[in-house]
Design a protein around this motif. Structure first.
Motif, PDB file in Angstrom:
ATOM      1  N   ILE A  33      -3.598  -3.325 -25.484  1.00 19.64           N
ATOM      2  CA  ILE A  33      -3.851  -3.516 -24.046  1.00 19.64           C
ATOM      3  C   ILE A  33      -2.617  -4.225 -23.481  1.00 19.64           C
ATOM      4  N   THR A  34      -1.769  -3.447 -22.822  1.00 21.49           N
ATOM      5  CA  THR A  34      -0.499  -3.969 -22.308  1.00 21.49           C
ATOM      6  C   THR A  34      -0.579  -4.123 -20.790  1.00 21.49           C
ATOM      7  N   PRO A  35      -0.401  -5.352 -20.295  1.00 23.79           N
ATOM      8  CA  PRO A  35      -0.424  -5.544 -18.846  1.00 23.79           C
ATOM      9  C   PRO A  35       0.824  -4.942 -18.180  1.00 23.79           C
ATOM     10  N   VAL A  36       0.666  -4.498 -16.940  1.00 25.66           N
ATOM     11  CA  VAL A  36       1.798  -4.003 -16.140  1.00 25.66           C
ATOM     12  C   VAL A  36       2.106  -5.060 -15.092  1.00 25.66           C
ATOM     13  N   ARG A  37       3.365  -5.471 -15.016  1.00 23.02           N
ATOM     14  CA  ARG A  37       3.676  -6.518 -14.019  1.00 23.02           C
ATOM     15  C   ARG A  37       4.404  -5.964 -12.793  1.00 23.02           C
ATOM     16  N   SER A  38       4.929  -4.733 -12.918  1.00 24.21           N
ATOM     17  CA  SER A  38       5.508  -4.123 -11.720  1.00 24.21           C
ATOM     18  C   SER A  38       5.466  -2.607 -11.820  1.00 24.21           C
ATOM     19  N   VAL A  39       5.400  -1.985 -10.641  1.00 23.60           N
ATOM     20  CA  VAL A  39       5.487  -0.523 -10.529  1.00 23.60           C
ATOM     21  C   VAL A  39       6.511  -0.214  -9.449  1.00 23.60           C
ATOM     22  N   ASP A  40       7.506   0.550  -9.786  1.00 21.22           N
ATOM     23  CA  ASP A  40       8.563   0.924  -8.823  1.00 21.22           C
ATOM     24  C   ASP A  40       9.147  -0.305  -8.115  1.00 21.22           C
ATOM     25  N   GLY A  41       9.324  -1.389  -8.869  1.00 14.12           N
ATOM     26  CA  GLY A  41       9.937  -2.590  -8.298  1.00 14.12           C
ATOM     27  C   GLY A  41       8.989  -3.447  -7.481  1.00 14.12           C
ATOM     28  N   ARG A  42       7.749  -3.002  -7.311  1.00 19.33           N
ATOM     29  CA  ARG A  42       6.777  -3.809  -6.554  1.00 19.33           C
ATOM     30  C   ARG A  42       5.943  -4.617  -7.550  1.00 19.33           C
ATOM     31  N   ALA A  43       5.753  -5.882  -7.264  1.00 23.49           N
ATOM     32  CA  ALA A  43       4.989  -6.740  -8.170  1.00 23.49           C
ATOM     33  C   ALA A  43       3.530  -6.314  -8.187  1.00 23.49           C
ATOM     34  N   VAL A  44       2.946  -6.336  -9.371  1.00 25.40           N
ATOM     35  CA  VAL A  44       1.487  -6.141  -9.486  1.00 25.40           C
ATOM     36  C   VAL A  44       0.872  -7.530  -9.551  1.00 25.40           C
ATOM     37  N   GLY A  45      -0.018  -7.843  -8.603  1.00 22.62           N
ATOM     38  CA  GLY A  45      -0.620  -9.174  -8.529  1.00 22.62           C
ATOM     39  C   GLY A  45       0.466 -10.234  -8.432  1.00 22.62           C
ATOM     40  N   ALA A  46       0.386 -11.216  -9.333  1.00 21.23           N
ATOM     41  CA  ALA A  46       1.365 -12.308  -9.311  1.00 21.23           C
ATOM     42  C   ALA A  46       2.525 -12.001 -10.254  1.00 21.23           C
ATOM     43  N   SER A  47       2.759 -10.713 -10.529  1.00 21.61           N
ATOM     44  CA  SER A  47       3.855 -10.313 -11.417  1.00 21.61           C
ATOM     45  C   SER A  47       3.646 -10.831 -12.828  1.00 21.61           C
ATOM     46  N   ALA A  48       2.415 -11.010 -13.178  1.00 24.61           N
ATOM     47  CA  ALA A  48       2.034 -11.511 -14.513  1.00 24.61           C
ATOM     48  C   ALA A  48       0.631 -10.983 -14.793  1.00 24.61           C
ATOM     49  N   PRO A  49       0.242 -10.923 -16.067  1.00 21.62           N
ATOM     50  CA  PRO A  49      -1.106 -10.425 -16.376  1.00 21.62           C
ATOM     51  C   PRO A  49      -2.183 -11.207 -15.623  1.00 21.62           C
ATOM     52  N   GLY A  50      -3.115 -10.485 -15.006  1.00 21.29           N
ATOM     53  CA  GLY A  50      -4.181 -11.126 -14.241  1.00 21.29           C
ATOM     54  C   GLY A  50      -5.329 -11.556 -15.141  1.00 21.29           C
ATOM     55  N   PRO A  51      -6.297 -12.290 -14.571  1.00 22.74           N
ATOM     56  CA  PRO A  51      -7.379 -12.859 -15.382  1.00 22.74           C
ATOM     57  C   PRO A  51      -8.270 -11.810 -16.043  1.00 22.74           C
ATOM     58  N   VAL A  52      -8.499 -10.691 -15.389  1.00 26.60           N
ATOM     59  CA  VAL A  52      -9.365  -9.658 -15.994  1.00 26.60           C
ATOM     60  C   VAL A  52      -8.643  -9.014 -17.183  1.00 26.60           C
ATOM     61  N   THR A  53      -7.379  -8.701 -17.007  1.00 27.60           N
ATOM     62  CA  THR A  53      -6.594  -8.129 -18.114  1.00 27.60           C
ATOM     63  C   THR A  53      -6.598  -9.091 -19.302  1.00 27.60           C
ATOM     64  N   ARG A  54      -6.443 -10.355 -19.024  1.00 25.21           N
ATOM     65  CA  ARG A  54      -6.457 -11.384 -20.090  1.00 25.21           C
ATOM     66  C   ARG A  54      -7.792 -11.376 -20.846  1.00 25.21           C
ATOM     67  N   ARG A  55      -8.870 -11.266 -20.068  1.00 25.54           N
ATOM     68  CA  ARG A  55     -10.209 -11.252 -20.702  1.00 25.54           C
ATOM     69  C   ARG A  55     -10.352 -10.047 -21.625  1.00 25.54           C
ATOM     70  N   PHE A  56      -9.863  -8.901 -21.152  1.00 23.42           N
ATOM     71  CA  PHE A  56      -9.922  -7.690 -21.978  1.00 23.42           C
ATOM     72  C   PHE A  56      -9.095  -7.884 -23.245  1.00 23.42           C
ATOM     73  N   GLN A  57      -7.929  -8.467 -23.107  1.00 27.81           N
ATOM     74  CA  GLN A  57      -7.077  -8.697 -24.294  1.00 27.81           C
ATOM     75  C   GLN A  57      -7.766  -9.635 -25.278  1.00 27.81           C
ATOM     76  N   GLU A  58      -8.370 -10.711 -24.740  1.00 27.71           N
ATOM     77  CA  GLU A  58      -9.041 -11.689 -25.621  1.00 27.71           C
ATOM     78  C   GLU A  58     -10.135 -11.012 -26.449  1.00 27.71           C
ATOM     79  N   GLU A  59     -10.948 -10.204 -25.750  1.00 25.72           N
ATOM     80  CA  GLU A  59     -12.045  -9.522 -26.451  1.00 25.72           C
ATOM     81  C   GLU A  59     -11.496  -8.527 -27.467  1.00 25.72           C
ATOM     82  N   PHE A  60     -10.546  -7.731 -27.021  1.00 32.60           N
ATOM     83  CA  PHE A  60      -9.992  -6.659 -27.854  1.00 32.60           C
ATOM     84  C   PHE A  60      -9.372  -7.231 -29.128  1.00 32.60           C
TER      85      PHE A  60
END
Ligand code: PLP
Length: 313
Positions: free
Chosen positions: A259-286
């Protein structure tokens, strides 16, 4: 690549450097191979294969789609995978079964060429690096499109399909990105060169439907199971390109990418340019389940020793 000792070749374990095919084998010219990427994780009770049955089933489904009859059963292939891991004395490893059309006639029609099966296992860690799992990766939308539904069979994991993935990845890397996001022929978001994609928007998780020219990822299925566990609604529906730019979180799933977080798409930041809390939860479980810190509540793992002794699922 890190070598190990043996490769299983159509029924026998042969030394790594002797696992060879003829240069005029059908697969080398016409992409007539179907393969899987599988992983075994090191758990407190020994190595365990993630999604063994699911991957073996998909291998057979891919072979069926391209009319490549295998002369082994699913159980025999699963057993051969476990045997190869054991023979190589590996704990955590990557597993690459490849069924392919071998050597007979030179010509597009594959029917005279024998179907062979190779299974390699090798030590391996992360696809995009540990840092990527922690900090996320930069991505860009590819100028290459995923194959149209009536061109290549996207649901089959065929060697030939990976020319598309290669074009996507070469372009992405040339543009300084770790991955390319591929759109379908109609311009909707599909997946990446070797990962499925999930977008979180206002607490809802979106992913393109199977049938929209994606590979039906095994890890994609696990992410959907985890979403149900965590009470996150999932919608499998068409996703417009611009949804990538306004997503709160994006992550990629795959056997290699985990489960790899995406921090940018086409130079635009995704969220805070860092893995968000939901992605983190998925990683923790996985990772919790795979590393044996959490119970394997969905039966994802097959302990190698159990199957080697004939008692596993
Ligand atoms: C094109 C493509 N999409 C998605 C995936 C993710 O599939 P899985 O989770 O089964 O590894 C892969 C990896 O095999 C892939 O190559």
């Amino acid at each position: 690549m890190q070598e190990s000792q043996y490769i299983w070749m159509s029924g026998e374990l042969v030394p790594w450097h002797e696992a060879k095919i003829h240069v005029l084998s059908h697969v080398a010219h016409y992409g007539s191979g179907v393969f899987e990427g599988i992983r075994a994780y090191e758990t407190p009770t020994g190595p365990a294969v993630l999604g063994l049955q699911a991957h073996v089933r998909r291998l057979f489904q891919s072979a069926h789609i391209v009319e490549m009859p295998l002369r082994w059963s699913e159980e025999e292939v699963a057993q051969a995978i476990v045997e190869t891991i054991s023979a190589n004395e590996l704990c955590a490893c990557y597993i690459r079964p490849l069924a392919f059309r071998g050597y007979a006639e030179l010509g597009v029609l594959p029917t005279t060429c024998p179907v062979e099966l190779a299974i390699a296992t090798m030590p391996w860690s992360t696809l995009h690096g540990e840092e990527a799992l922690e900090q996320g990766i930069d991505t860009c939308v590819s100028s290459w499109r995923r194959m149209a539904p009536d061109t290549h069979p996207a649901m089959a994991k065929t060697s030939g399909n990976y020319v598309n993935s290669q074009m996507v990845l070469l372009e992405a890397r040339r543009n300084g990105c770790a991955e390319g996001i591929v759109l379908d022929v109609a311009g909707y978001v599909c997946e990446c060169s070797g990962e499925n994609i999930f977008l979180l928007q206002d607490g809802v998780l979106y992913t393109p439907p199977v049938g929209d020219s994606i590979l039906p990822g095994i890890t994609r299925g696990y992410a959907i199971q985890l979403a149900a566990d965590l009470g996150v609604q999932v919608r499998e529906e068409r996703i417009a390109r611009e949804a990538l730019y306004i997503a709160d979180e994006i992550f990629l799933t795959g056997t290699a990418a985990e489960i790899t977080p995406v921090r940018s798409v086409d130079g635009r930041a995704v969220g805070a340019s860092a893995p968000g809390p939901v992605t983190r939860r998925f990683q923790e479980e996985f990772f919790g389940i795979l590393q044996g810190r959490l119970p394997d509540r969905h039966g994802w793992l097959t302990p190698v020793h159990a199957l080697a002794q004939g008692g596993g699922r």
